[in-house]
Design a protein around this motif. Structure first.
Motif, PDB file in Angstrom:
ATOM      1  N   ARG A  79       0.827  -1.206   0.000  1.00 12.01           N
ATOM      2  CA  ARG A  79       0.000   0.000   0.000  1.00 12.01           C
ATOM      3  C   ARG A  79       0.861   1.256   0.000  1.00 12.01           C
ATOM      4  NH1 ARG A  79      -4.625   1.004   4.513  1.00 12.01           N
ATOM      5  NH2 ARG A  79      -5.318  -0.956   3.577  1.00 12.01           N
ATOM      6  N   LEU A  80       1.897   1.269   0.839  1.00 11.17           N
ATOM      7  CA  LEU A  80       2.726   2.463   1.011  1.00 11.17           C
ATOM      8  C   LEU A  80       3.981   2.451   0.153  1.00 11.17           C
ATOM      9  CD1 LEU A  80       2.532   2.622   4.920  1.00 11.17           C
ATOM     10  CD2 LEU A  80       1.107   3.873   3.279  1.00 11.17           C
ATOM     11  N   ALA A  81       4.335   1.279  -0.396  1.00  4.48           N
ATOM     12  CA  ALA A  81       5.580   1.093  -1.141  1.00  4.48           C
ATOM     13  C   ALA A  81       6.794   1.407  -0.273  1.00  4.48           C
ATOM     14  CB  ALA A  81       5.593   1.939  -2.419  1.00  4.48           C
ATOM     15  N   SER A  82       6.627   1.292   1.041  1.00  4.42           N
ATOM     16  CA  SER A  82       7.727   1.529   1.981  1.00  4.42           C
ATOM     17  C   SER A  82       7.365   0.886   3.312  1.00  4.42           C
ATOM     18  CB  SER A  82       7.987   3.026   2.165  1.00  4.42           C
ATOM     19  OG  SER A  82       6.877   3.651   2.768  1.00  4.42           O
ATOM     20  N   MET A  83       8.360   0.793   4.201  1.00  8.45           N
ATOM     21  CA  MET A  83       8.119   0.220   5.529  1.00  8.45           C
ATOM     22  C   MET A  83       9.121   0.792   6.512  1.00  8.45           C
ATOM     23  SD  MET A  83       6.321  -1.852   7.427  1.00  8.45           S
ATOM     24  CE  MET A  83       5.415  -2.888   6.272  1.00  8.45           C
ATOM     25  N   GLN A  84       8.629   1.201   7.678  1.00  6.19           N
ATOM     26  CA  GLN A  84       9.474   1.703   8.750  1.00  6.19           C
ATOM     27  C   GLN A  84       9.849   0.555   9.690  1.00  6.19           C
ATOM     28  OE1 GLN A  84      10.630   4.792   9.231  1.00  6.19           O
ATOM     29  NE2 GLN A  84       9.474   5.905   7.663  1.00  6.19           N
ATOM     30  N   ALA A  85      11.033   0.633  10.293  1.00  5.82           N
ATOM     31  CA  ALA A  85      11.500  -0.436  11.178  1.00  5.82           C
ATOM     32  C   ALA A  85      10.622  -0.590  12.410  1.00  5.82           C
ATOM     33  CB  ALA A  85      12.947  -0.176  11.595  1.00  5.82           C
ATOM     34  N   GLY A  86      10.000   0.475  12.863  1.00  8.22           N
ATOM     35  CA  GLY A  86       9.180   0.396  14.076  1.00  8.22           C
ATOM     36  C   GLY A  86       7.724   0.084  13.830  1.00  8.22           C
ATOM     37  N   GLN A  87       7.360  -0.148  12.582  1.00 12.20           N
ATOM     38  CA  GLN A  87       5.951  -0.368  12.275  1.00 12.20           C
ATOM     39  C   GLN A  87       5.450  -1.668  12.882  1.00 12.20           C
ATOM     40  OE1 GLN A  87       5.091   0.969   8.422  1.00 12.20           O
ATOM     41  NE2 GLN A  87       3.037   0.106   8.298  1.00 12.20           N
ATOM     42  N   GLY A  88       4.257  -1.622  13.440  1.00 13.70           N
ATOM     43  CA  GLY A  88       3.642  -2.800  14.044  1.00 13.70           C
ATOM     44  C   GLY A  88       3.946  -2.977  15.516  1.00 13.70           C
ATOM     45  N   VAL A  89       4.991  -2.334  16.002  1.00 11.48           N
ATOM     46  CA  VAL A  89       5.362  -2.482  17.410  1.00 11.48           C
ATOM     47  C   VAL A  89       4.244  -1.925  18.290  1.00 11.48           C
ATOM     48  CG1 VAL A  89       6.979  -1.780  19.216  1.00 11.48           C
ATOM     49  CG2 VAL A  89       7.823  -2.405  16.936  1.00 11.48           C
ATOM     50  N   GLY A  90       3.781  -2.700  19.247  1.00 13.68           N
ATOM     51  CA  GLY A  90       2.678  -2.306  20.121  1.00 13.68           C
ATOM     52  C   GLY A  90       1.330  -2.814  19.673  1.00 13.68           C
ATOM     53  N   GLN A  91       1.222  -3.221  18.401  1.00 12.54           N
ATOM     54  CA  GLN A  91      -0.055  -3.695  17.895  1.00 12.54           C
ATOM     55  C   GLN A  91      -0.466  -5.040  18.496  1.00 12.54           C
ATOM     56  OE1 GLN A  91      -1.661  -1.005  16.666  1.00 12.54           O
ATOM     57  NE2 GLN A  91      -2.453  -2.296  15.025  1.00 12.54           N
ATOM     58  N   GLU A  92       0.512  -5.794  19.027  1.00 10.64           N
ATOM     59  CA  GLU A  92       0.172  -7.088  19.616  1.00 10.64           C
ATOM     60  C   GLU A  92      -0.851  -6.940  20.746  1.00 10.64           C
ATOM     61  OE1 GLU A  92       3.690  -5.147  21.231  1.00 10.64           O
ATOM     62  OE2 GLU A  92       3.401  -6.076  19.262  1.00 10.64           O
ATOM     63  N   PHE A  93      -0.782  -5.832  21.466  1.00  9.90           N
ATOM     64  CA  PHE A  93      -1.753  -5.602  22.536  1.00  9.90           C
ATOM     65  C   PHE A  93      -3.126  -5.265  21.955  1.00  9.90           C
ATOM     66  CE2 PHE A  93       2.362  -4.505  24.512  1.00  9.90           C
ATOM     67  CZ  PHE A  93       2.363  -5.454  25.520  1.00  9.90           C
TER      68      PHE A  93
END
Length: 352
Positions: free
Chosen positions: A264-278
């Motif tokens: 979707r974004l054609a990019s990804m940050q290293a911190g993406q998704g962190v915290g979503q497990e909760f």
């Protein structure tokens, strides 16, 4: 002399064969509390909306977009919780999978589809390691997966920076296969409302998980190992295989969300998704899953994800400060657990 009559013994009825009312059967549904909460949240934000968009088709497209990213992972997380386990590494896997696919394509010249296949294989291996370590060591799954969380987070930052010189990957639009992958994972439909294809993935995964849990032997195994693993093992249920499979499924779902975000974004940050497990766990608990295992449903987890999506978008449409979102989620979590507990006690009392 008058004959005395002997009272006739009444036949004993097996309580397992006793009929129950429709209300009792309804109260036993784990997703009932979440459904009630969803209605309340929808009505509340429809009334508080300052834009007039929330209750429209366009507004629904916006909150289902956010909810789908939560629901895709929350459903297998719910299955894992029913089996009595947790996975705290599911959120970071979203970023890990996107970074891995991005690095393979932009730095090592892979085409998009082979990189996606390798990413899913990597996620499956991580899930296998999580499940194997939990079963081998006997440690609580939240400890094992928390260790995996920190390991993957360190890899995301360290490996990405050493390879790319930054903490992100970008420039995927020129990668061979990107256009076809984006149609599968991040396209839109129903113009002009532009619903995301992720919503279809979300609904499909919910239906599949529901069928598996309610109609298959594997679904019976999930309930059995979550209720009493030792008793399940004594009756021939493959406890180890069941739990490891669920860990793998959870990681694959997280990888799917990572690929969706990447395309979707054609990019990804290293911190993406962190915290979503909760957030995934909140959705599952709001949907009726017990922290002790043995109870819950994929539909309930999806309704929980819908509530989170409505809250995320509804707060913006209501003109409230978005900083209050997590307070709102905390209140929703507490209220959902309280309502589910009360409903569960009411259903238990109705069985007597």
């Amino acid at each position: 002399m008058t004959a005395t009559s002997t009272p006739t013994a009444q036949p004993q009825t097996d309580e397992r064969l006793a009929t129950t009312s429709w209300l009792t059967r309804l109260l036993r549904r784990p997703e009932l509390g979440a459904l009630m909460g969803a209605v309340v949240i929808y009505v509340m934000f429809s009334a508080a909306d300052t834009t007039g968009v929330f209750a429209t088709i366009t507004g629904t497209a916006r909150w289902t977009d956010y909810a789908s990213g939560v629901g895709i992972v929350a459903v297998p997380v719910a299955l894992l919780m029913i089996a009595g386990e947790f996975d705290l590494s599911s959120g970071v896997m979203v970023g890990t999978s996107g970074l891995l696919c991005g690095v393979l394509t932009t730095e090592y010249g892979w085409a998009m589809w082979p990189a996606i296949a390798a990413t899913f294989a990597f996620a499956a291996v991580i899930g296998l390691i999580n499940g194997w370590l939990v079963m081998l060591t006997g440690l609580p799954s939240f400890i094992v997966t928390l260790a995996m969380f920190f390991s993957l987070r360190g890899i995301n930052l360290g490996a990405t920076k050493s390879i790319t010189g930054t903490v992100r990957v970008a420039g995927l639009r020129d990668v061979p296969g990107y256009d076809s992958a984006s149609k599968i994972f991040s396209s839109t439909f129903w113009h002009p409302y532009d619903y995301r294809i992720a919503v279809v993935w979300w609904i499909g995964i919910t239906i599949l998980a529901t069928v598996v849990l309610s109609r298959t032997r594997f679904g019976n195994w999930i309930f059995a190992v979550g209720g009493d693993a030792n008793a399940a093992r004594n009756t021939g249920v493959p406890v180890r295989r069941t739990k490891i499979t669920l860990f793998v499924m959870t990681q694959l779902a997280a990888a799917l969300v990572g690929i969706i975000s990447l395309t979707r974004l054609a990019s990804m940050q290293a911190g993406q998704g962190v915290g979503q497990e909760f957030t995934y766990i909140i959705a599952a608990v709001v949907g009726g899953c017990l922290l002790t295992g043995g109870y819950g449903s994929p539909i309930g987890a999806s309704i929980g994800a819908a509530i989170i999506g409505m809250a995320f978008i509804g707060i913006t449409y209501a003109g409230w400060n978005s900083d209050w979102l997590y307070l709102f989620l905390g209140v929703i979590l507490f209220a959902a657990v309280l309502v589910n507990t009360l409903i569960g006690k009411r259903a238990a009392g109705a069985r007597k």
